[in-house]
Design a protein around this motif. Structure first.
Motif, PDB file in Angstrom:
ATOM      1  N   VAL A   1       0.860  -1.189   0.000  1.00  0.00           N
ATOM      2  CA  VAL A   1       0.000   0.000   0.000  1.00  0.00           C
ATOM      3  C   VAL A   1       0.888   1.228   0.000  1.00  0.00           C
ATOM      4  CG1 VAL A   1      -1.931  -1.120   1.169  1.00  0.00           C
ATOM      5  CG2 VAL A   1      -0.152  -0.023   2.523  1.00  0.00           C
ATOM      6  N   GLY A   2       0.323   2.341  -0.425  1.00  0.00           N
ATOM      7  CA  GLY A   2       1.082   3.581  -0.442  1.00  0.00           C
ATOM      8  C   GLY A   2       1.240   4.099  -1.857  1.00  0.00           C
TER       9      GLY A   2
ATOM     10  N   LEU B   1       0.600  -5.883 -12.963  1.00  0.00           N
ATOM     11  CA  LEU B   1       0.920  -6.756 -11.833  1.00  0.00           C
ATOM     12  C   LEU B   1       0.550  -6.092 -10.520  1.00  0.00           C
ATOM     13  CD1 LEU B   1       4.411  -8.104 -12.967  1.00  0.00           C
ATOM     14  CD2 LEU B   1       2.289  -9.405 -12.815  1.00  0.00           C
ATOM     15  N   ALA B   2       0.805  -4.789 -10.425  1.00  0.00           N
ATOM     16  CA  ALA B   2       0.481  -4.061  -9.198  1.00  0.00           C
ATOM     17  C   ALA B   2      -1.023  -4.043  -8.948  1.00  0.00           C
ATOM     18  CB  ALA B   2       1.028  -2.633  -9.281  1.00  0.00           C
ATOM     19  N   ARG B   3      -1.801  -3.819 -10.000  1.00  0.00           N
ATOM     20  CA  ARG B   3      -3.260  -3.798  -9.842  1.00  0.00           C
ATOM     21  C   ARG B   3      -3.784  -5.166  -9.422  1.00  0.00           C
ATOM     22  NH1 ARG B   3      -3.127  -0.503 -14.493  1.00  0.00           N
ATOM     23  NH2 ARG B   3      -3.541  -2.311 -15.824  1.00  0.00           N
ATOM     24  N   ARG B   4      -3.157  -6.222  -9.952  1.00  0.00           N
ATOM     25  CA  ARG B   4      -3.620  -7.570  -9.676  1.00  0.00           C
ATOM     26  C   ARG B   4      -3.289  -8.012  -8.251  1.00  0.00           C
ATOM     27  NH1 ARG B   4      -0.643 -11.157 -13.276  1.00  0.00           N
ATOM     28  NH2 ARG B   4      -1.578  -9.786 -14.842  1.00  0.00           N
ATOM     29  N   HIS B   5      -2.064  -7.729  -7.822  1.00  0.00           N
ATOM     30  CA  HIS B   5      -1.597  -8.240  -6.536  1.00  0.00           C
ATOM     31  C   HIS B   5      -1.586  -7.206  -5.413  1.00  0.00           C
ATOM     32  CE1 HIS B   5      -0.434 -11.938  -8.526  1.00  0.00           C
ATOM     33  NE2 HIS B   5       0.287 -11.257  -9.402  1.00  0.00           N
TER      34      HIS B   5
ATOM     35  N   PRO C   1      -3.707  -3.930  -5.005  1.00  0.00           N
ATOM     36  CA  PRO C   1      -4.669  -2.889  -5.404  1.00  0.00           C
ATOM     37  C   PRO C   1      -4.560  -1.612  -4.588  1.00  0.00           C
ATOM     38  CG  PRO C   1      -5.757  -4.697  -4.236  1.00  0.00           C
ATOM     39  CD  PRO C   1      -4.376  -5.159  -4.535  1.00  0.00           C
ATOM     40  N   GLY C   2      -3.926  -1.691  -3.423  1.00  0.00           N
ATOM     41  CA  GLY C   2      -3.771  -0.496  -2.603  1.00  0.00           C
ATOM     42  C   GLY C   2      -2.538   0.316  -2.914  1.00  0.00           C
ATOM     43  N   LEU C   3      -1.774  -0.107  -3.937  1.00  0.00           N
ATOM     44  CA  LEU C   3      -0.551   0.590  -4.311  1.00  0.00           C
ATOM     45  C   LEU C   3      -0.840   1.577  -5.434  1.00  0.00           C
ATOM     46  CD1 LEU C   3       2.541   0.771  -3.881  1.00  0.00           C
ATOM     47  CD2 LEU C   3       2.784  -0.904  -5.732  1.00  0.00           C
ATOM     48  N   ASN C   4      -0.496   2.827  -5.215  1.00  0.00           N
ATOM     49  CA  ASN C   4      -0.700   3.880  -6.204  1.00  0.00           C
ATOM     50  C   ASN C   4       0.646   4.245  -6.818  1.00  0.00           C
ATOM     51  OD1 ASN C   4      -1.996   5.992  -7.665  1.00  0.00           O
ATOM     52  ND2 ASN C   4      -1.251   7.458  -6.137  1.00  0.00           N
ATOM     53  N   VAL C   5       0.711   4.272  -8.150  1.00  0.00           N
ATOM     54  CA  VAL C   5       1.957   4.593  -8.846  1.00  0.00           C
ATOM     55  C   VAL C   5       1.774   5.873  -9.656  1.00  0.00           C
ATOM     56  CG1 VAL C   5       3.697   3.820 -10.503  1.00  0.00           C
ATOM     57  CG2 VAL C   5       2.589   2.155  -8.989  1.00  0.00           C
TER      58      VAL C   5
ATOM     59  N   GLN D   1       8.999  -0.226   1.826  1.00  0.00           N
ATOM     60  CA  GLN D   1       8.496  -1.523   1.366  1.00  0.00           C
ATOM     61  C   GLN D   1       7.774  -1.411   0.033  1.00  0.00           C
ATOM     62  OE1 GLN D   1       5.886  -3.449   4.153  1.00  0.00           O
ATOM     63  NE2 GLN D   1       5.813  -5.371   3.013  1.00  0.00           N
ATOM     64  N   SER D   2       7.027  -0.331  -0.162  1.00  0.00           N
ATOM     65  CA  SER D   2       6.295  -0.162  -1.422  1.00  0.00           C
ATOM     66  C   SER D   2       7.247   0.015  -2.590  1.00  0.00           C
ATOM     67  CB  SER D   2       5.358   1.048  -1.321  1.00  0.00           C
ATOM     68  OG  SER D   2       4.371   0.837  -0.338  1.00  0.00           O
ATOM     69  N   VAL D   3       8.286   0.818  -2.384  1.00  0.00           N
ATOM     70  CA  VAL D   3       9.277   1.044  -3.445  1.00  0.00           C
ATOM     71  C   VAL D   3      10.007  -0.256  -3.772  1.00  0.00           C
ATOM     72  CG1 VAL D   3      11.430   2.227  -4.026  1.00  0.00           C
ATOM     73  CG2 VAL D   3       9.574   3.481  -2.911  1.00  0.00           C
ATOM     74  N   SER D   4      10.442  -0.964  -2.752  1.00  0.00           N
ATOM     75  CA  SER D   4      11.145  -2.240  -2.975  1.00  0.00           C
ATOM     76  C   SER D   4      10.246  -3.241  -3.682  1.00  0.00           C
ATOM     77  CB  SER D   4      11.623  -2.816  -1.642  1.00  0.00           C
ATOM     78  OG  SER D   4      12.531  -1.939  -1.005  1.00  0.00           O
ATOM     79  N   GLY D   5       8.983  -3.280  -3.291  1.00  0.00           N
ATOM     80  CA  GLY D   5       8.047  -4.212  -3.914  1.00  0.00           C
ATOM     81  C   GLY D   5       7.801  -3.889  -5.373  1.00  0.00           C
TER      82      GLY D   5
END
Length: 316
Positions: free
Chosen positions: A111-112, A133-137, A139-143, A294-298
């Motif tokens: 998330v983030g 991939l981000a949307r699939r796994h 969904p709380g991650l905003n890019v 964690q979000s950046v690394s992910g």
């Protein structure tokens, strides 16, 4: 129990053990193969994986022994995969993706917000798959995506405006190669340049009408022309790659573009020719160290996975 029965059981057990002796394959071997397919270089693979060149050589030899076939060969243009190597590459990528999914099974979704800066070719060829991939796994991650030239991407990362940068001419500590990108010449389908099937040589561009990309390729192409000692006639500079392909397709000049920049319908617009000598450049990733979480690394892992998929999908 009769002795002959015991002997028979022992023999069957030994046969089963022999059958179950699976060659040892580890993730380093798989990552080395995937990286060699991308970089075509032992040194760049060692740099990207943060291991020694001898470790790279040891890993690929071990994988070749396990597979029972030669996977890479040395060519004039660098390392090339054999037919067995191409088959192994697909399996290695699938295995690494499956392992990544397994390791993420017990992790919470990311998330983030991640701020990504990328050059045009990366934004069209690499980033969309990572976003999917981000949307699939996650969904709380905003890019948030910023698209610019190599210099702009570098500046945005160094100033902290962007967390991750994808560019060709970019350096700094923590900068690592992602994928090796090959340059191609393009011309109008019905033009003399486009009808020629042989690789394009430096002399083909000397004095030729040339459509220059202003989306970040200009410094690299100018350096290339200086090295070739040729002077094309720059008829126009175009910042939009779609417009560049349209202008070249209409017969207003030739151009040189990275393989990642080719649209899906390029064959309907232009003819593509290899360059001789072959020219490649490495798409690299750099980070703003003060912004790593964690979000950046992910999301970095998703970008690397997208690059592996892009490599497997191309035959260049």
């Amino acid at each position: 129990m009769p002795e002959n029965t015991v002997t028979s059981i022992i023999r069957k057990m030994n046969d089963n053990l022999q059958y179950m002796k699976i060659p040892h394959v580890n993730t380093t071997m798989l990552r080395v193969l995937v990286s060699l397919a991308e970089t075509r270089s032992f040194s760049r693979t060692a740099e990207g994986l943060c291991i020694t060149q001898s470790a790279v050589s040891h890993a690929i030899r071990g994988l070749e022994e396990a597979v029972g076939a030669q996977l890479v060969i040395r060519a004039r243009s660098g390392l090339e995969l054999t037919s067995a190597g191409h088959k192994a590459l697909g399996s290695a990528s699938e295995a690494l993706s499956a392992l990544q999914a397994l390791l993420c099974a017990g992790q919470q979704a990311l998330v983030g917000t991640v701020r990504l800066a990328a050059v045009v070719s990366a934004s069209t060829a690499i980033v969309p798959a990572a976003l999917s991939l981000a949307r699939r796994h996650h969904p709380g991650l905003n890019v948030m995506l910023l698209v610019g030239t190599d210099a702009e991407v570098t500046r945005w990362v160094e100033s902290g405006i962007a967390d991750i940068g994808l560019a060709y001419d970019i350096g700094g500590s923590g900068c690592a190669p992602l994928i090796e990108d090959r340059l191609y010449a393009i011309g109008a389908v019905r033009s003399p340049f486009g009808r020629e099937s042989a690789p394009a040589c430096p002399s083909d561009f000397d004095g030729a009408d040339f459509v220059m990309s202003a989306a970040g390729c200009a410094p690299m192409l100018e350096s290339l022309f200086d090295r070739w000692n040729v002077k094309p006639n720059i008829v126009t500079k175009v910042s939009d790659m779609s417009a560049l392909f349209a202008i070249v397709g209409a017969g207003h000049g030739v151009s040189i573009v990275p393989g990642l920049a080719f649209p899906s319908d390029w064959q309907e617009r232009v003819t593509r020719r290899h360059l001789h000598p072959i020219e490649r450049r490495s798409l690299r990733m750099t980070l703003c160290k003060s912004n790593i979480d964690q979000s950046v690394s992910g999301f970095m892992s998703l970008l690397k996975e997208s690059c592996r998929a892009e490599t497997n999908g191309r035959h260049v």
